[in-house]
Design a protein around this motif. Structure first.
Motif, PDB file in Angstrom:
ATOM      1  N   LYS A   1      -9.476  19.063 -43.609  1.00 20.06           N
ATOM      2  CA  LYS A   1     -10.746  19.012 -42.893  1.00 20.06           C
ATOM      3  C   LYS A   1     -11.518  17.744 -43.225  1.00 20.06           C
ATOM      4  O   LYS A   1     -12.157  17.145 -42.355  1.00 20.06           O
ATOM      5  CB  LYS A   1     -11.577  20.248 -43.227  1.00 20.06           C
ATOM      6  N   THR A   2     -11.467  17.301 -44.472  1.00 17.39           N
ATOM      7  CA  THR A   2     -12.170  16.067 -44.855  1.00 17.39           C
ATOM      8  C   THR A   2     -11.547  14.849 -44.187  1.00 17.39           C
ATOM      9  O   THR A   2     -12.236  13.855 -43.957  1.00 17.39           O
ATOM     10  CB  THR A   2     -12.133  15.895 -46.379  1.00 17.39           C
ATOM     11  N   GLN A   3     -10.243  14.899 -43.898  1.00 21.90           N
ATOM     12  CA  GLN A   3      -9.597  13.760 -43.242  1.00 21.90           C
ATOM     13  C   GLN A   3      -9.827  13.739 -41.738  1.00 21.90           C
ATOM     14  O   GLN A   3      -9.494  12.753 -41.077  1.00 21.90           O
ATOM     15  CB  GLN A   3      -8.096  13.767 -43.532  1.00 21.90           C
ATOM     16  N   ALA A   4     -10.379  14.827 -41.181  1.00 19.58           N
ATOM     17  CA  ALA A   4     -10.721  14.894 -39.754  1.00 19.58           C
ATOM     18  C   ALA A   4      -9.514  14.606 -38.866  1.00 19.58           C
ATOM     19  O   ALA A   4      -9.616  13.935 -37.848  1.00 19.58           O
ATOM     20  CB  ALA A   4     -11.859  13.927 -39.431  1.00 19.58           C
ATOM     21  N   VAL A   5      -8.352  15.127 -39.263  1.00 18.80           N
ATOM     22  CA  VAL A   5      -7.131  14.960 -38.483  1.00 18.80           C
ATOM     23  C   VAL A   5      -6.698  16.338 -37.973  1.00 18.80           C
ATOM     24  O   VAL A   5      -6.512  17.260 -38.770  1.00 18.80           O
ATOM     25  CB  VAL A   5      -6.004  14.335 -39.330  1.00 18.80           C
TER      26      VAL A   5
ATOM     27  N   THR B   1      -3.930  26.532 -35.312  1.00 22.12           N
ATOM     28  CA  THR B   1      -4.322  25.128 -35.240  1.00 22.12           C
ATOM     29  C   THR B   1      -5.678  24.954 -35.897  1.00 22.12           C
ATOM     30  O   THR B   1      -6.421  25.914 -36.114  1.00 22.12           O
ATOM     31  CB  THR B   1      -4.380  24.644 -33.788  1.00 22.12           C
ATOM     32  N   SER B   2      -6.005  23.708 -36.216  1.00 27.04           N
ATOM     33  CA  SER B   2      -7.289  23.425 -36.847  1.00 27.04           C
ATOM     34  C   SER B   2      -8.429  23.691 -35.873  1.00 27.04           C
ATOM     35  O   SER B   2      -8.241  23.752 -34.649  1.00 27.04           O
ATOM     36  CB  SER B   2      -7.329  21.968 -37.317  1.00 27.04           C
ATOM     37  N   GLU B   3      -9.599  23.865 -36.425  1.00 29.53           N
ATOM     38  CA  GLU B   3     -10.772  24.197 -35.613  1.00 29.53           C
ATOM     39  C   GLU B   3     -11.061  23.069 -34.624  1.00 29.53           C
ATOM     40  O   GLU B   3     -11.154  21.899 -35.005  1.00 29.53           O
ATOM     41  CB  GLU B   3     -11.980  24.424 -36.523  1.00 29.53           C
TER      42      GLU B   3
ATOM     43  N   SER C   1     -11.123  30.957 -37.187  1.00 24.32           N
ATOM     44  CA  SER C   1     -11.695  29.734 -36.619  1.00 24.32           C
ATOM     45  C   SER C   1     -10.766  29.057 -35.610  1.00 24.32           C
ATOM     46  O   SER C   1     -11.200  28.193 -34.860  1.00 24.32           O
ATOM     47  CB  SER C   1     -12.025  28.744 -37.742  1.00 24.32           C
ATOM     48  N   SER C   2      -9.501  29.446 -35.577  1.00 23.00           N
ATOM     49  CA  SER C   2      -8.552  28.820 -34.660  1.00 23.00           C
ATOM     50  C   SER C   2      -8.716  29.391 -33.255  1.00 23.00           C
ATOM     51  O   SER C   2      -8.973  30.578 -33.067  1.00 23.00           O
ATOM     52  CB  SER C   2      -7.122  29.027 -35.158  1.00 23.00           C
ATOM     53  N   SER C   3      -8.524  28.541 -32.261  1.00 20.36           N
ATOM     54  CA  SER C   3      -8.670  28.971 -30.869  1.00 20.36           C
ATOM     55  C   SER C   3      -7.434  29.680 -30.344  1.00 20.36           C
ATOM     56  O   SER C   3      -7.511  30.427 -29.370  1.00 20.36           O
ATOM     57  CB  SER C   3      -8.972  27.757 -29.985  1.00 20.36           C
ATOM     58  N   SER C   4      -6.285  29.454 -30.971  1.00 21.88           N
ATOM     59  CA  SER C   4      -5.053  30.053 -30.444  1.00 21.88           C
ATOM     60  C   SER C   4      -4.107  30.412 -31.586  1.00 21.88           C
ATOM     61  O   SER C   4      -3.058  29.784 -31.752  1.00 21.88           O
ATOM     62  CB  SER C   4      -4.360  29.080 -29.479  1.00 21.88           C
ATOM     63  N   PRO C   5      -4.458  31.401 -32.389  1.00 17.62           N
ATOM     64  CA  PRO C   5      -3.535  31.819 -33.447  1.00 17.62           C
ATOM     65  C   PRO C   5      -2.375  32.633 -32.888  1.00 17.62           C
ATOM     66  O   PRO C   5      -2.486  33.260 -31.839  1.00 17.62           O
ATOM     67  CB  PRO C   5      -4.426  32.660 -34.368  1.00 17.62           C
ATOM     68  N   LEU C   6      -1.272  32.600 -33.602  1.00 18.83           N
ATOM     69  CA  LEU C   6      -0.079  33.347 -33.197  1.00 18.83           C
ATOM     70  C   LEU C   6       0.484  34.050 -34.418  1.00 18.83           C
ATOM     71  O   LEU C   6       0.743  33.417 -35.441  1.00 18.83           O
ATOM     72  CB  LEU C   6       0.974  32.412 -32.600  1.00 18.83           C
ATOM     73  N   VAL C   7       0.665  35.365 -34.316  1.00 19.74           N
ATOM     74  CA  VAL C   7       1.220  36.162 -35.410  1.00 19.74           C
ATOM     75  C   VAL C   7       2.522  36.780 -34.935  1.00 19.74           C
ATOM     76  O   VAL C   7       2.542  37.544 -33.970  1.00 19.74           O
ATOM     77  CB  VAL C   7       0.231  37.265 -35.856  1.00 19.74           C
ATOM     78  N   LEU C   8       3.624  36.442 -35.607  1.00 22.62           N
ATOM     79  CA  LEU C   8       4.929  37.032 -35.338  1.00 22.62           C
ATOM     80  C   LEU C   8       5.311  37.858 -36.561  1.00 22.62           C
ATOM     81  O   LEU C   8       5.783  37.313 -37.561  1.00 22.62           O
ATOM     82  CB  LEU C   8       5.980  35.939 -35.079  1.00 22.62           C
ATOM     83  N   PRO C   9       5.113  39.172 -36.512  1.00 20.16           N
ATOM     84  CA  PRO C   9       5.343  39.981 -37.712  1.00 20.16           C
ATOM     85  C   PRO C   9       6.805  40.183 -38.060  1.00 20.16           C
ATOM     86  O   PRO C   9       7.114  40.545 -39.187  1.00 20.16           O
ATOM     87  CB  PRO C   9       4.688  41.317 -37.361  1.00 20.16           C
ATOM     88  N   ALA C  10       7.729  39.977 -37.126  1.00 21.16           N
ATOM     89  CA  ALA C  10       9.145  40.242 -37.376  1.00 21.16           C
ATOM     90  C   ALA C  10       9.982  39.071 -36.884  1.00 21.16           C
ATOM     91  O   ALA C  10      10.348  38.997 -35.722  1.00 21.16           O
ATOM     92  CB  ALA C  10       9.577  41.534 -36.694  1.00 21.16           C
TER      93      ALA C  10
END
Length: 489
Positions: A204-208, A44-46, A119-128
Motif C-alpha cells: 500500500k505504501t508503494q501505491a502499486v 485485488t488491491s483496493e 476492501s477488494s472490489s472483486s474477491p474470489l474464494v475457491l474452497p475446493a
C-alpha cells in the motif's frame, strides 16, 4: 457473500461476506470428503479494477485447467503484479476452526485477510481446489506473467521498488505446523496472517496495484484426523469447546500415544521470558573419543529427547543476533561433567538482501577442556527458517571440522542424524520452514552424469574411427594382368 458447501460456495451480493462464506463448511468435519483439496483465495488491491468471477457449481472440484482459466481472466484485466502467499499446508477446516465461526469474531486469527477481502472490489474464494493444481500455481503464474518468481519476506519487500507497468511474481512462503496442542496451529496461522498484513501494508505504501493469492501446497487435514476429531464430540462441539480442559487433555493424550508408536519425540526447547527461543531435534545424537587407537562411542539421544531425558540447559542464552544452546550431561565417556554447546549467530547480508543465521561452532566441554568444531562454512540458513540435514558429522563427508590441527577436537567425533536446529524467529514452539542441506548434485546424479559422459566419449571415438575408413582406389581384374603396387607408393 459466498457461503460454502462441500466443496462449493453460493454467491451473495455483499462483498464483505466472501470471507465469512468459508465458515459454513462445517459438514466436511464429519464427512471427510474434502481431505484432498485446499482452498484458494484471490483478491485485488483496493481501487484496482478486475473482472468479477463466480465459482463453479456446487459439488465441483476445481482442477488444474480450470484454475488456470480463473487466473488468466484475473490477470488479463487486473493488475499483473502478483503477490502469492503460499502456505505449506491448509484446509478449509483451518478457517472454520480458527476463523471466528458462529459470530465469535474476537477469536478470529485472520483479521488482515478478512480486511483485504472486504476492501477488494472483486474477491474470489475457491474452497475446493485439487491440491496438485494448487501445487502448480507458481508455474501457471510464471507462464502467464512471463517472469520468474521472486521468493521474498517483508523485510526484503520493503527494499524493493515495483513498477505497475512491469509484471512481477512475489512469493511469500508461510509455514504450517501442529504440535502436541491444537492451539499451536492457531498461533502459526495468526503469525501467517500478521505476515500477510505486513506485506499488504508495504504494498500500500508503494501505491502499486496488485493481485493477491492465498493458497497452499497440500491439505493440512486428512480423513483419518477428521474422524478422530469427530470422535472427540463432533465438529461443532470441538469448535465451541476447543479451549476446554477435557478436549485439550484428550488431544494431548492422543498425540502422546501416536508419538510413542512412531518413536517421535518433542525437540529440545529453550525458553526466554516464557517464549520459545531455540529448538533442537535429532533422531540420533552421539559422540566418540579415540582411546588406545579405538573409538569409544556414547549415545546421547535418550538423555536428550523424550520422557527419560535428563539433559539440562543451564548456560543457554539468546537474543536477536546470537544464540547459545548448552546441553549439560553427567558421566559421559568417563567425564563427570560434559557439555555440548551450539553457538549460532545471524547477520544481514547486502548481496542477498536478507538475514542469514549460521551454526558457528559446536563445542564439547569436559573437565575444563574445550574441543571446538567449526560449522559456519557449511551449516547456514535464512534467519526466519530452520536448518535441517540428514547427517551432520565430523568424520564422514564432514560438515563440522576442528578449529585447528592442535585442537582437542581431532580426538573426538560427533554425529547427528536427521538433525534440525533453529535459533532465531521461533514461533509457537514449532520449527519454521526448513532449509535442507541436500545439494542438487547427489552422488547418484554424479554417477549418472559420469556414466553418460563416458558413453558419449566412447560413441564419439567410434564415430571418429568409422569416419577414418577409406575404400580402395585400385581393384584387381581376374582377366587381366595382376596389379603391381610398388612398395615406395
Amino acid at each position: 457473500m459466498a457461503s460454502l458447501e462441500c466443496p462449493q460456495l453460493r454467491s451473495i451480493s455483499a462483498a464483505s461476506a466472501v470471507f465469512l462464506g468459508l465458515f459454513s463448511f462445517l459438514s466436511v468435519l464429519t464427512s471427510g470428503s474434502c481431505d484432498e483439496q485446499v482452498p484458494l483465495i484471490l483478491w485485488t488491491s483496493e481501487g484496482a479494477a478486475a473482472p468479477r468471477q463466480f465459482p463453479p457449481t456446487a459439488g465441483h472440484i476445481v482442477g488444474q485447467q480450470q484454475l488456470a482459466s480463473y487466473l488468466e481472466k484475473a490477470l488479463d484485466v487486473g493488475p499483473r503484479n502478483v503477490v502469492l502467499f503460499l502456505q505449506d499446508k491448509m484446509s478449509i477446516e483451518d478457517f472454520t476452526m480458527y476463523g471466528g465461526a458462529f459470530g465469535n469474531k474476537q477469536d478470529s486469527v485472520f483479521p488482515n485477510l478478512e480486511g483485504a477481502l472486504t476492501s477488494s472490489s472483486s474477491p474470489l474464494v475457491l474452497p475446493a481446489v485439487s491440491w496438485p493444481a494448487s501445487n502448480a500455481v507458481i508455474g501457471q503464474l510464471q507462464d502467464q506473467l512471463e517472469t520468474s518468481p521472486l521468493y521474498m519476506d517483508p523485510e526484503t519487500l520493503s527494499q524493493l521498488r515495483l513498477n505497475a507497468s512491469s509484471p512481477a511474481l512475489l512469493v511469500f512462503r508461510l509455514p504450517y505446523g501442529i504440535g502436541a496442542d491444537l492451539m499451536s496451529a492457531k498461533e502459526v496461522l495468526s503469525g501467517n496472517d500478521e505476515v500477510i498484513g505486513q506485506v499488504l501494508s508495504i504494498m500500500k505504501t508503494q501505491a502499486v496495484p496488485y493481485t493477491a493469492i492465498y493458497t497452499a501446497l497440500r491439505p493440512s487435514r486428512e480423513a483419518a484426523s477428521l474422524s478422530m476429531e469427530a470422535g472427540l464430540g463432533g465438529g461443532r462441539s470441538l469448535l465451541q469447546a476447543r479451549g476446554g480442559y477435557r478436549e485439550r487433555e484428550r488431544e494431548r493424550e492422543r498425540q502422546r500415544k501416536m508419538m510413542e508408536k512412531t518413536k517421535v519425540y518433542a525437540p529440545v526447547e529453550f525458553k526466554k521470558d516464557d517464549s520459545s527461543c531455540i529448538l533442537l531435534w535429532a533422531r540420533s545424537l552421539s559422540v566418540s573419543i579415540l582411546r588406545n587407537r579405538e573409538w569409544e562411542e556414547h549415545d546421547l539421544t535418550s538423555s536428550t529427547f523424550g520422557d527419560s531425558a535428563t539433559v539440562k540447559l543451564d548456560g543457554s542464552e539468546c537474543d536477536k543476533t546470537r544464540a547459545r544452546l548448552v546441553l549439560n550431561y553427567e558421566k559421559v565417556l568417563g567425564h563427570k561433567s560434559f557439555k555440548v554447546v551450539f553457538a549460532m549467530s545471524q547477520r544481514y547480508y547486502k548481496v542477498s538482501a536478507r538475514r542469514w543465521f549460521t551454526l558457528d561452532t559446536v563445542q564439547l566441554e569436559y573437565d575444563g577442556v574445550k574441543a571446538m568444531f567449526n560449522g559456519s562454512r557449511n551449516i547456514y540458513a535464512p534467519a526466519e527458517y530452520s536448518y535441517r540435514c540428514e547427517s551432520v558429522t565430523s568424520f564422514r563427508w564432514p560438515l563440522l571440522t576442528p578449529e585447528s590441527s592442535k585442537d582437542p577436537a581431532i580426538q573426538w567425533r560427533v554425529s547427528f542424524k536427521d538433525f534440525q536446529i533453529q535459533g532465531f524467529n521461533v514461533s509457537g514452539g514449532d520449527f519454521s520452514y526448513a532449509s535442507d542441506c541436500a545439494g542438487f548434485f547427489s552422488p547418484g546424479i554424479w554417477m549418472g552424469l559420469m556414466t553418460s559422459l563416458l558413453m558419449v566419449l566412447v560413441l564419439t571415438y567410434g564415430l571418429h574411427m568409422i569416419m577414418q575408413l577409406r575404400t580402395m582406389d585400385r581393384f584387381d581384374d581376374p582377366k587381366g594382368p595382376a596389379i603391381s603396387v610398388p612398395q615406395t607408393e
